[in-house]
Motif scaffolding. Structure first.
Motif, short mmCIF file in Angstrom:
data_model
loop_
_atom_site.label_atom_id
_atom_site.label_comp_id
_atom_site.label_asym_id
_atom_site.label_seq_id
_atom_site.Cartn_x
_atom_site.Cartn_y
_atom_site.Cartn_z
N PRO A 132 0.80 -1.23 0.00
CA PRO A 132 0.00 0.00 0.00
C PRO A 132 0.83 1.28 0.00
O PRO A 132 0.29 2.35 -0.30
CB PRO A 132 -0.83 -0.12 1.28
CG PRO A 132 -0.06 -1.05 2.15
CD PRO A 132 0.59 -2.03 1.22
N ASP A 133 2.10 1.20 0.34
CA ASP A 133 2.97 2.38 0.28
C ASP A 133 4.22 2.00 -0.52
O ASP A 133 5.33 1.92 0.00
CB ASP A 133 3.34 2.85 1.68
CG ASP A 133 4.03 4.22 1.68
OD1 ASP A 133 4.40 4.70 0.59
OD2 ASP A 133 4.22 4.79 2.77
N LEU A 134 4.01 1.74 -1.80
CA LEU A 134 5.11 1.30 -2.66
C LEU A 134 6.18 2.37 -2.76
O LEU A 134 7.37 2.05 -2.80
CB LEU A 134 4.58 0.94 -4.04
CG LEU A 134 5.62 0.52 -5.08
CD1 LEU A 134 6.40 -0.69 -4.61
CD2 LEU A 134 4.95 0.25 -6.42
N GLU A 135 5.80 3.63 -2.82
CA GLU A 135 6.78 4.71 -2.98
C GLU A 135 7.82 4.69 -1.85
O GLU A 135 9.03 4.74 -2.09
CB GLU A 135 6.09 6.06 -3.02
CG GLU A 135 7.05 7.23 -3.19
CD GLU A 135 6.34 8.58 -3.20
OE1 GLU A 135 7.05 9.60 -3.28
OE2 GLU A 135 5.11 8.60 -3.13
N THR A 136 7.33 4.59 -0.61
CA THR A 136 8.27 4.55 0.52
C THR A 136 9.04 3.24 0.54
O THR A 136 10.25 3.22 0.85
CB THR A 136 7.51 4.74 1.84
OG1 THR A 136 6.80 5.97 1.80
CG2 THR A 136 8.48 4.76 3.03
N SER A 137 8.37 2.14 0.20
CA SER A 137 9.07 0.85 0.17
C SER A 137 10.24 0.89 -0.82
O SER A 137 11.34 0.44 -0.50
CB SER A 137 8.09 -0.26 -0.24
OG SER A 137 7.04 -0.39 0.69
N LEU A 138 10.01 1.43 -2.00
CA LEU A 138 11.07 1.53 -3.00
C LEU A 138 12.17 2.47 -2.55
O LEU A 138 13.37 2.17 -2.71
CB LEU A 138 10.49 2.02 -4.33
CG LEU A 138 9.69 1.01 -5.14
CD1 LEU A 138 8.96 1.70 -6.29
CD2 LEU A 138 10.61 -0.09 -5.68
N ARG A 139 11.79 3.61 -2.01
CA ARG A 139 12.80 4.56 -1.55
C ARG A 139 13.68 3.95 -0.47
O ARG A 139 14.91 4.09 -0.48
CB ARG A 139 12.14 5.84 -1.04
CG ARG A 139 13.15 6.88 -0.55
CD ARG A 139 12.51 8.23 -0.29
NE ARG A 139 11.45 8.16 0.70
CZ ARG A 139 10.17 8.36 0.44
NH1 ARG A 139 9.77 8.63 -0.80
NH2 ARG A 139 9.26 8.29 1.39
N CYS A 140 13.04 3.25 0.47
CA CYS A 140 13.82 2.64 1.55
C CYS A 140 14.72 1.52 1.03
O CYS A 140 15.88 1.41 1.43
CB CYS A 140 12.88 2.11 2.63
SG CYS A 140 12.14 3.41 3.64
N ALA A 141 14.18 0.68 0.13
CA ALA A 141 14.99 -0.40 -0.42
C ALA A 141 16.22 0.14 -1.14
O ALA A 141 17.34 -0.36 -0.97
CB ALA A 141 14.15 -1.27 -1.35
N SER A 142 16.03 1.16 -1.97
CA SER A 142 17.16 1.74 -2.70
C SER A 142 18.16 2.39 -1.76
O SER A 142 19.38 2.27 -1.96
CB SER A 142 16.67 2.76 -3.73
OG SER A 142 16.04 2.14 -4.82
N THR A 143 17.68 3.06 -0.74
CA THR A 143 18.58 3.70 0.22
C THR A 143 19.38 2.65 0.99
O THR A 143 20.60 2.78 1.16
CB THR A 143 17.79 4.58 1.19
OG1 THR A 143 16.98 5.49 0.47
CG2 THR A 143 18.73 5.36 2.09
N ILE A 144 18.70 1.61 1.45
CA ILE A 144 19.39 0.54 2.17
C ILE A 144 20.45 -0.10 1.27
O ILE A 144 21.59 -0.32 1.68
CB ILE A 144 18.39 -0.53 2.65
CG1 ILE A 144 17.46 0.06 3.72
CG2 ILE A 144 19.11 -1.75 3.19
CD1 ILE A 144 16.24 -0.80 4.00
N GLY A 145 20.08 -0.40 0.02
CA GLY A 145 21.04 -1.00 -0.90
C GLY A 145 22.22 -0.11 -1.15
O GLY A 145 23.38 -0.57 -1.20
N ALA A 146 21.99 1.20 -1.31
CA ALA A 146 23.08 2.14 -1.54
C ALA A 146 24.04 2.19 -0.35
O ALA A 146 25.27 2.21 -0.52
CB ALA A 146 22.52 3.53 -1.83
N VAL A 147 23.47 2.20 0.86
CA VAL A 147 24.32 2.24 2.06
C VAL A 147 25.11 0.94 2.21
O VAL A 147 26.29 0.94 2.55
CB VAL A 147 23.47 2.53 3.31
CG1 VAL A 147 24.34 2.48 4.57
CG2 VAL A 147 22.80 3.89 3.20
N LEU A 148 24.46 -0.20 1.94
CA LEU A 148 25.17 -1.48 2.00
C LEU A 148 26.34 -1.50 1.02
O LEU A 148 27.45 -1.95 1.35
CB LEU A 148 24.21 -2.63 1.70
CG LEU A 148 23.25 -3.02 2.82
CD1 LEU A 148 22.09 -3.84 2.26
CD2 LEU A 148 23.98 -3.81 3.91
#
Length: 235
Positions: A132-148
């Motif tokens: 239901p909140d795909l925008e935040t899910s995508l933003r968080c996934a990309s941010t987590i991946g970038a930090v990793l």
């Protein structure tokens, strides 16, 4: 997409602790369903729990309230996991990866025959287009991946064989029918920390110091993403 977060990542990596929203940490699989079996015969659930404990500690240091889900391995119904996370601002499910039978070979470890792979390793992050909140899910996934990736961890490109890329550079893929991702009212990400069927990566994933580094990167990515959303810190 790593450049997109370059303005906030230096601040976070400088060790600034941010008071943040409430994060539900779900331990994948459980005692009745242990998940994949590693190259040396260890159950995925045990890997998930080890990293989940490290993540809980890292998120706490970042100022988050943590809602633990399935740390005892006794939640058998997948739909119950998002329900137990109710009241949180973000949901992350911790897993470790395997590979299909065509890419497995046999070897003997401590007198027992096990299977292993040499073709797949690295982390992956999954989101559901039905969340239901795909925008935040995508933003968080990309941010987590970038930090990793910034912390030296490698994203696996192997998932492109079965999944549509959301942000392949940072290891983010669509996996729409995962219950823990779409049966929730929260933005949600499923994290595959690495491939326990890969003999070398299995040993890396067992290292507590490496687990702590990965957990810190995960917590930093979550803090960065939720800080950008402008969600209020918990009371």
């Amino acid at each position: 997409m790593i450049a997109r977060w370059s303005g906030i990542l230096p601040l976070l990596f400088a060790g600034s602790a941010l008071a943040g929203p409430r994060v539900a940490v779900d331990i994948g699989h459980g005692m009745a369903d242990p998940g994949a079996i590693s190259a040396r015969g260890r159950a995925e659930f045990l890997f998930n729990r080890d990293l989940g404990e490290q993540l809980r500690a890292a998120l706490t240091l970042h100022g988050h309230d943590v809602v633990p889900v399935n740390f005892a391995g006794d939640v058998r119904v997948l739909a119950d996991r998002p329900r137990l996370a109710a009241g949180s601002d973000f949901f992350v499910s911790v897993h470790h990866d395997s590979v299909g039978p065509p890419w497995l070979a046999e070897w003997t470890w401590e007198g027992r025959v096990h299977t292993y792979t040499e073709v797949k390793r690295g982390f992956g992050l999954f989101v559901s287009a039905q969340n239901p909140d795909l925008e935040t899910s995508l933003r968080c996934a990309s941010t987590i991946g970038a930090v990793l990736r910034r912390a030296g961890f490698e994203a696996s490109g192997w998932h492109g064989r079965k999944h549509v890329a959301a942000d392949a550079e940072n290891g983010v893929w669509y996996y729409d029918n995962l219950v823990v991702l779409y049966r929730t009212s929260l933005p949600a990400v499923l994290f595959e920390a690495g491939v326990i069927k890969h003999r070398d990566e299995e040993l890396e994933l067992l290292d507590p110091a490496r687990q702590a580094r990965m957990a810190d990167a995960l917590a930093t990515g979550i803090a960065a993403c939720l800080f950008v959303t402008g969600k209020p810190a918990p009371d």
